[in-house]
Motif scaffolding. Structure first.
Motif, short mmCIF file in Angstrom:
data_model
loop_
_atom_site.label_atom_id
_atom_site.label_comp_id
_atom_site.label_asym_id
_atom_site.label_seq_id
_atom_site.Cartn_x
_atom_site.Cartn_y
_atom_site.Cartn_z
N PRO A 339 0.81 -1.22 0.00
CA PRO A 339 0.00 0.00 0.00
C PRO A 339 0.84 1.27 0.00
N THR A 340 1.96 1.28 0.74
CA THR A 340 2.81 2.47 0.78
C THR A 340 3.35 2.79 -0.60
N PHE A 341 3.89 1.80 -1.27
CA PHE A 341 4.48 2.05 -2.58
C PHE A 341 3.42 2.25 -3.66
N SER A 342 2.23 1.73 -3.45
CA SER A 342 1.16 2.01 -4.40
C SER A 342 0.78 3.49 -4.33
N GLY A 343 0.90 4.09 -3.13
CA GLY A 343 0.69 5.53 -3.02
C GLY A 343 1.77 6.31 -3.74
N LEU A 344 3.00 5.85 -3.64
CA LEU A 344 4.10 6.52 -4.34
C LEU A 344 3.90 6.48 -5.86
N GLN A 345 3.28 5.43 -6.35
CA GLN A 345 3.06 5.31 -7.79
C GLN A 345 2.16 6.42 -8.32
N LEU A 346 1.36 7.04 -7.43
CA LEU A 346 0.44 8.09 -7.86
C LEU A 346 1.08 9.47 -7.92
N LEU A 347 2.35 9.57 -7.55
CA LEU A 347 3.02 10.87 -7.53
C LEU A 347 2.98 11.60 -8.87
N PRO A 348 3.20 10.94 -10.00
CA PRO A 348 3.14 11.67 -11.28
C PRO A 348 1.77 12.30 -11.54
N LEU A 349 0.70 11.58 -11.18
CA LEU A 349 -0.64 12.14 -11.37
C LEU A 349 -0.80 13.40 -10.54
N MET A 350 -0.39 13.35 -9.29
CA MET A 350 -0.54 14.50 -8.41
C MET A 350 0.38 15.65 -8.82
N ALA A 351 1.57 15.31 -9.35
CA ALA A 351 2.48 16.35 -9.81
C ALA A 351 1.88 17.13 -10.97
N GLY A 352 1.28 16.41 -11.92
CA GLY A 352 0.64 17.08 -13.04
C GLY A 352 -0.49 17.98 -12.59
N LEU A 353 -1.30 17.50 -11.64
CA LEU A 353 -2.39 18.30 -11.11
C LEU A 353 -1.86 19.55 -10.42
N LEU A 354 -0.81 19.39 -9.61
CA LEU A 354 -0.24 20.49 -8.84
C LEU A 354 0.31 21.58 -9.75
N ILE A 355 1.10 21.19 -10.72
CA ILE A 355 1.76 22.16 -11.60
C ILE A 355 0.75 22.95 -12.42
N VAL A 356 -0.19 22.26 -13.03
CA VAL A 356 -1.15 22.94 -13.91
C VAL A 356 -2.14 23.78 -13.10
N SER A 357 -2.54 23.29 -11.94
CA SER A 357 -3.49 24.05 -11.13
C SER A 357 -2.91 25.39 -10.71
N ILE A 358 -1.68 25.38 -10.18
CA ILE A 358 -1.04 26.62 -9.75
C ILE A 358 -0.72 27.50 -10.96
N GLY A 359 -0.16 26.90 -12.00
CA GLY A 359 0.22 27.67 -13.18
C GLY A 359 -0.97 28.32 -13.87
N SER A 360 -2.07 27.59 -14.01
CA SER A 360 -3.25 28.15 -14.67
C SER A 360 -3.83 29.30 -13.87
N GLY A 361 -3.81 29.19 -12.53
CA GLY A 361 -4.31 30.28 -11.70
C GLY A 361 -3.51 31.54 -11.86
N GLN A 362 -2.20 31.41 -11.91
CA GLN A 362 -1.35 32.59 -12.10
C GLN A 362 -1.57 33.23 -13.46
N ILE A 363 -1.67 32.41 -14.49
CA ILE A 363 -1.86 32.95 -15.84
C ILE A 363 -3.22 33.61 -15.99
N ILE A 364 -4.25 33.01 -15.40
CA ILE A 364 -5.59 33.59 -15.47
C ILE A 364 -5.62 34.95 -14.79
N SER A 365 -4.96 35.09 -13.64
CA SER A 365 -4.95 36.37 -12.94
C SER A 365 -4.22 37.44 -13.74
N ARG A 366 -3.21 37.05 -14.48
CA ARG A 366 -2.45 38.03 -15.27
C ARG A 366 -3.15 38.42 -16.55
N THR A 367 -3.81 37.47 -17.18
CA THR A 367 -4.40 37.73 -18.50
C THR A 367 -5.90 37.99 -18.44
N GLY A 368 -6.57 37.48 -17.42
CA GLY A 368 -8.02 37.60 -17.34
C GLY A 368 -8.75 36.64 -18.25
#
Length: 564
Positions: A339-368
């Motif tokens: 179970p521990t390592f199965s959680g580690l396997q999900l890191l790429p999915l969460m990394a993609g979510l994290l990067i795009v979520s923060i990045g899209s918010g910053q771009i939306i605030s700058r461009t509208g």
């Protein structure tokens, strides 16, 4: 029901846009407009006050986000301990169902009486459900107490996002809403890891007990930092509308959960549930037309931004929650990892979510401009789900990671952006109910998806096991629903290989069914209008800051003809 709160002066919610928030409640200097203008906040709140409030809300919301994922890696162990594996989907469905039916009421209560007190109440309810879930001695108890958690979760999700709308302008809200997406991502990363660590080293019950210290800290920070309301006014709660809406949602979710598994699709209970759900929808429309203050105002559905994002949110929740539930099970059963390592396997999915979520918010605030993100996000989701349907026994870890990264990027581009679009499209007085409406449709989509994909998985698993086991029977007492890596390791090699092959193929089917559903969301997302995100300036009135809010129609620009 009528209710009043202590008055501290200021306009009523009707004149101030509702959901007023007092800067003085947390010591903010009312003369800090210069600071506020730089971050799009209300002129009566300093940047420090904004950041403290955002931090408090993120802490509270992390509770709800954590428990959407922390259970996933522990499910095989939980059902092995409590038995009742045929009800495994209900551990998640009960949580999502309770979240779904409670969100409209949480949003309306926040609009009417102020969001702080109900946000605190949501934390308390969530913690009570967590303690009881950890003490559960049967699958029935766990499912019931997960529903209590879900009630609190609905208030946490809606309250956090709506309070942000009280204190930050729509134009600048993207950067902060993006942070909430980051919290969701981080909690999602930590969730499966913690779930695995607790299962391997302590007990699965700690996946619920861990909420207690986090919740206590959240209560303290919210009480000291989040401002309360300024107004006193009598309100009427639409209890009948809430009850009818809950009945409709519950009926349809039970129909999808029980149909084809507990009961045949053409059986009397399924027909009764369908009829009750359909009648409840009709009654709800009648009730809301006559309600003094409807829990989900029907006129919101006349707004293109609201109904389109609601449909997209429903489909995204359907595909995402329904399919992702099976990723930890895939890694534990098919790949045979802990179970521990199965959680580690999900890191790429969460990394993609994290990067795009923060990045899209910053771009939306700058461009509208926000319309690109849900379109691109649903496209990546569709591609990611298709790639996951190709993930089999012999797929390399690199390809696994790439497939999950694509899906995570898609989710990150959709989930939080839909909230910004809805909040920008409505008057501030309906901020809470609009936010809860968007959350409601996403949550009910998730509940539908979890139930339907659970039924699909259970049905196809029987046939796939028969095909891959080549007539060999499983050992007496062995249940395919209660399988864990430890139990699987005791099977004969040939039987284990056949079981794993059938299990993997069944999960592939779940992902494949999700592909056209996500593609439908991609097609509908093109209907989302591009509307100018509003700004607040120090010399104009803002919600709850002592002036009336401009009508929504006067603050929104016409559609860009090139993007409509």
């Amino acid at each position: 029901m009528s209710m009043s709160s202590s008055s501290a002066g200021g306009p009523s919610p009707e004149s101030a846009g509702g959901g007023a928030v007092a800067a003085s409640a947390n010591g903010a200097d009312p003369n800090t407009s210069a600071n506020a203008s730089g971050n799009g906040a209300r002129p009566d709140l300093s940047r420090r006050a904004i950041l403290l409030i955002i931090g408090a809300l993120m802490l509270g919301m992390s509770l709800a986000a954590l428990d959407q994922t922390i259970v996933s890696t522990a499910l095989p162990t939980i059902v092995g301990d409590l038995k009742g594996g045929s009800h495994i989907a209900w551990v998640i469905t009960a949580y999502l169902l309770a979240t779904t039916v409670s969100t409209p009421l949480w949003g309306k209560l926040g609009d009417q009486y102020g969001r702080k007190i109900f946000f605190q109440a949501a934390i308390v309810i969530f913690l009570v459900g967590s303690v009881l879930s950890g003490l559960s001695q049967s699958m029935f108890e766990l499912i019931a107490f997960r529903a209590v958690q879900g009630l609190g979760s609905g208030g946490l999700m809606v309250g956090a996002q709506a309070i942000v709308g009280d204190i930050v302008s729509p134009r600048e809200r993207g950067r902060y809403v993006g942070l909430f997406g980051a919290v969701f991502g981080v909690a999602s990363i930590i969730g499966p890891l913690l779930g695995g660590v607790f299962v391997d080293n302590l007990t699965w019950r700690w996946i619920f007990y861990i909420n207690i210290p986090i919740g206590v800290v959240a209560l303290i920070v919210v009480a000291s930092q989040v401002p309360g309301t300024l107004s006193r006014i009598h309100h009427t709660i639409d209890y009948l509308g809430t009850a009818v809406l809950s009945l409709a949602a519950t009926s349809f979710i039970l129909l999808t959960s029980l149909g084809g598994t507990t009961y045949a699709w053409n059986s009397a209970p399924i027909w009764i549930l369908g009829a009750v759900g359909a009648v409840a929808v009709g009654v709800f429309v009648v009730v809301e037309r006559r309600a003094a203050e409807p829990v989900l105002p029907l006129h919101l559905f006349k707004l293109r931004a609201f109904w389109v994002t609601s449909v997209v949110g429903f489909i995204v929740g359907f595909a995402m929650f329904g399919a992702i539930t099976y990723l930890p099970a895939f890694f534990q059963v098919v790949r045979g990892i802990s179970p521990t390592f199965s959680g580690l396997q999900l890191l790429p999915l969460m990394a993609g979510l994290l990067i795009v979520s923060i990045g899209s918010g910053q771009i939306i605030s700058r461009t509208g401009r926000y319309r690109f993100w849900p379109i691109a996000g649903t496209a990546f989701m569709t591609l990611g789900l298709y790639l996951l349907s190709r993930m089999g026994i012999h797929t390399s870890s690199l390809l696994d990671s790439l497939y999950m990264l694509v899906l995570g990027m898609g989710i990150g581009g959709v989930m939080q952006v839909l909230v910004i679009i809805v909040q920008n499209a409505v008057p501030h007085g309906e901020l809470g109910v609009a936010t809860s409406g968007a959350t409601f449709f996403r949550s009910i989509g998730g509940a539908f998806g979890t139930a339907i994909f659970g039924a699909i998985f259970s049905n196809v698993l029987v046939g796939n096991l028969a095909k891959h086991l080549h007539g060999v029977s499983l050992p007496a007492g062995f249940s395919s629903a209660d399988v864990t890596p430890a139990v699987l390791s005791h099977l004969a090699t040939a039987v284990r290989q056949g079981f794993v092959a059938g299990y993997a193929e069944s999960i592939q089917t779940v992902f494949l069914v999700a592909v056209p559903i996500a593609a439908l969301a991609f097609g509908i997302s093109w209907l989302i209008p591009q509307v100018e995100l509003r700004k607040w300036s120090p010399d104009e009135s803002v919600p709850g800051a002592g002036g009336s809010e401009p009508p929504a129609g006067q603050t929104l620009e016409a559609l860009d003809p090139q993007e409509a």
